[in-house]
Design an enzyme around this catalytic site. Structure first.
Site, PDB file in Angstrom:
ATOM      1  N   LYS A  48     -17.418  32.903  -9.525  1.00  0.00           N
ATOM      2  CA  LYS A  48     -16.030  32.977  -9.136  1.00  0.00           C
ATOM      3  C   LYS A  48     -15.145  32.177 -10.080  1.00  0.00           C
ATOM      4  O   LYS A  48     -13.933  32.337 -10.110  1.00  0.00           O
ATOM      5  CB  LYS A  48     -15.858  32.396  -7.722  1.00  0.00           C
ATOM      6  CG  LYS A  48     -16.684  33.065  -6.667  1.00  0.00           C
ATOM      7  CD  LYS A  48     -16.564  32.211  -5.362  1.00  0.00           C
ATOM      8  CE  LYS A  48     -17.606  32.625  -4.377  1.00  0.00           C
ATOM      9  NZ  LYS A  48     -17.806  31.651  -3.309  1.00  0.00           N
ATOM     10  N   ASP A 108     -21.208  24.692 -20.273  1.00  0.00           N
ATOM     11  CA  ASP A 108     -21.729  23.335 -20.111  1.00  0.00           C
ATOM     12  C   ASP A 108     -23.084  23.278 -20.826  1.00  0.00           C
ATOM     13  O   ASP A 108     -23.117  23.144 -22.054  1.00  0.00           O
ATOM     14  CB  ASP A 108     -21.815  23.082 -18.595  1.00  0.00           C
ATOM     15  CG  ASP A 108     -22.213  21.681 -18.209  1.00  0.00           C
ATOM     16  OD1 ASP A 108     -21.957  20.750 -18.980  1.00  0.00           O
ATOM     17  OD2 ASP A 108     -22.771  21.501 -17.113  1.00  0.00           O
ATOM     18  N   ASP A 164     -14.600  24.755  -9.526  1.00  0.00           N
ATOM     19  CA  ASP A 164     -14.758  24.146  -8.196  1.00  0.00           C
ATOM     20  C   ASP A 164     -15.680  22.941  -8.192  1.00  0.00           C
ATOM     21  O   ASP A 164     -16.471  22.733  -9.109  1.00  0.00           O
ATOM     22  CB  ASP A 164     -15.365  25.170  -7.234  1.00  0.00           C
ATOM     23  CG  ASP A 164     -16.859  25.405  -7.496  1.00  0.00           C
ATOM     24  OD1 ASP A 164     -17.210  25.685  -8.671  1.00  0.00           O
ATOM     25  OD2 ASP A 164     -17.656  25.282  -6.559  1.00  0.00           O
ATOM     26  N   ARG A 170     -10.545  25.155  -6.423  1.00  0.00           N
ATOM     27  CA  ARG A 170     -10.301  26.279  -7.339  1.00  0.00           C
ATOM     28  C   ARG A 170      -8.811  26.610  -7.411  1.00  0.00           C
ATOM     29  O   ARG A 170      -8.331  27.132  -8.406  1.00  0.00           O
ATOM     30  CB  ARG A 170     -11.046  27.534  -6.859  1.00  0.00           C
ATOM     31  CG  ARG A 170     -12.565  27.437  -6.916  1.00  0.00           C
ATOM     32  CD  ARG A 170     -13.174  28.813  -6.734  1.00  0.00           C
ATOM     33  NE  ARG A 170     -14.589  28.798  -6.397  1.00  0.00           N
ATOM     34  CZ  ARG A 170     -15.586  28.701  -7.277  1.00  0.00           C
ATOM     35  NH1 ARG A 170     -15.323  28.594  -8.552  1.00  0.00           N
ATOM     36  NH2 ARG A 170     -16.845  28.716  -6.885  1.00  0.00           N
TER      37      ARG A 170
HETATM   38  P1  IMP Z   1     -24.034  26.122 -17.776  1.00  0.00           P
HETATM   39  O1  IMP Z   1     -25.026  27.192 -17.449  1.00  0.00           O
HETATM   40  O2  IMP Z   1     -24.663  24.721 -17.666  1.00  0.00           O
HETATM   41  O3  IMP Z   1     -23.317  26.294 -19.080  1.00  0.00           O
HETATM   42  O4  IMP Z   1     -23.011  26.089 -16.592  1.00  0.00           O
HETATM   43  C1  IMP Z   1     -21.909  26.873 -16.549  1.00  0.00           C
HETATM   44  C2  IMP Z   1     -21.350  26.917 -15.162  1.00  0.00           C
HETATM   45  O5  IMP Z   1     -21.432  25.647 -14.506  1.00  0.00           O
HETATM   46  C3  IMP Z   1     -19.865  27.209 -15.244  1.00  0.00           C
HETATM   47  O6  IMP Z   1     -19.634  28.572 -15.187  1.00  0.00           O
HETATM   48  C4  IMP Z   1     -19.314  26.490 -14.045  1.00  0.00           C
HETATM   49  O7  IMP Z   1     -19.358  27.344 -12.917  1.00  0.00           O
HETATM   50  C5  IMP Z   1     -20.241  25.331 -13.837  1.00  0.00           C
HETATM   51  N1  IMP Z   1     -19.689  24.072 -14.413  1.00  0.00           N
HETATM   52  C6  IMP Z   1     -20.076  23.443 -15.528  1.00  0.00           C
HETATM   53  N2  IMP Z   1     -19.351  22.332 -15.744  1.00  0.00           N
HETATM   54  C7  IMP Z   1     -18.473  22.263 -14.724  1.00  0.00           C
HETATM   55  C8  IMP Z   1     -17.415  21.348 -14.390  1.00  0.00           C
HETATM   56  O8  IMP Z   1     -17.128  20.343 -15.070  1.00  0.00           O
HETATM   57  N3  IMP Z   1     -16.731  21.636 -13.260  1.00  0.00           N
HETATM   58  C9  IMP Z   1     -16.985  22.724 -12.470  1.00  0.00           C
HETATM   59  N4  IMP Z   1     -17.939  23.604 -12.750  1.00  0.00           N
HETATM   60  C10 IMP Z   1     -18.691  23.379 -13.863  1.00  0.00           C
END
Ligand code: IMP
Ligand code: MG
Length: 186
Positions: A48, A108, A164, A170
């Site tokens: 979302k 991230d 979120d 959000r």
């Molecule tokens: P990744 O797979 O670790 O790159 O995570 C990506 C997902 O984690 C993003 O699409 C977000 O939904 C969530 N995410 C990563 N960092 C944050 C943050 O600082 N705040 C909120 N959601 C986050």
């Protein structure tokens, strides 16, 4: 006025204002319009978190783009990615011959997008690109590099503009750093 609202009281600070976001999205929209001119573009919203960014970005892309949605989840109620990606719902449209632009809220570890990109590249689409509003490169665990990025940020847990914490914040119109007392309380 803003700082008296409950949403803003839970922040350490506003990191990126709605005005800065809007200005950057205009630039991204221009670049994407130029890069995908004469190509059949399909923009894919990762639900979302990217829904707010997606809605604003789309209207800055001056091309007859198609849209679709994928629902993915890698977080539970914490501030660290679980590393396990669950697809809650997938694409509803045929991607054959289309240039896919994945629109994400934040990269991230990069695990979510590396997983999705590999999956989409295995289809008959013409190409797969990634546009993210925010990037936290210091946290990367994969080799994913977004093709388009709104803002590169430091390692902090941010909320707002679609992002979120435990499904909340959000609707905050800016991006802010969530006060650690909010997640250390649970
Ligand atoms: P990744 O797979 O670790 O790159 O995570 C990506 C997902 O984690 C993003 O699409 C977000 O939904 C969530 N995410 C990563 N960092 C944050 C943050 O600082 N705040 C909120 N959601 C986050
Ligand atoms: Mg997300």
């Amino acid at each position: 006025m803003e700082n008296t609202s409950k949403l803003y009281q839970d922040l350490d600070c506003v990191l990126i204002t709605r005005e800065q976001i809007a200005a950057r999205i205009k630039e991204l929209g221009k670049t994407i319009t130029r890069d995908f001119a004469d190509k059949s573009l399909m923009c894919i919203c990762i639900l979302k978190g990217s829904v707010v960014f997606f809605a604003d970005l789309l209207r800055e892309i001056d091309l007859p783009a198609e849209i679709d949605f994928i629902s993915l989840s890698s977080y539970g109620a914490g501030t660290e990615s679980s590393g396990t990606i669950t697809e809650r719902s997938g694409l509803s449209r045929d991607v054959t011959g289309k240039h896919l632009l994945i629109v994400e809220d934040i990269v991230d570890s990069g695990r979510t997008l590396s997983h999705l990109k590999a999956k989409l590249m295995n289809t008959d689409c013409a190409s797969v690109s990634v546009c993210t509003l925010l990037d936290k490169p210091s946290r990367r665990k994969t080799d994913l590099v977004p093709d388009y990025c709104g803002f590169t940020i430091e390692d902090a847990f941010v909320v707002g503009y679609g992002l979120d914490y435990d499904e909340k914040y959000r609707n905050l119109p800016d991006v802010g750093i969530l006060s650690p007392r909010i997640y250390s309380e649970v």
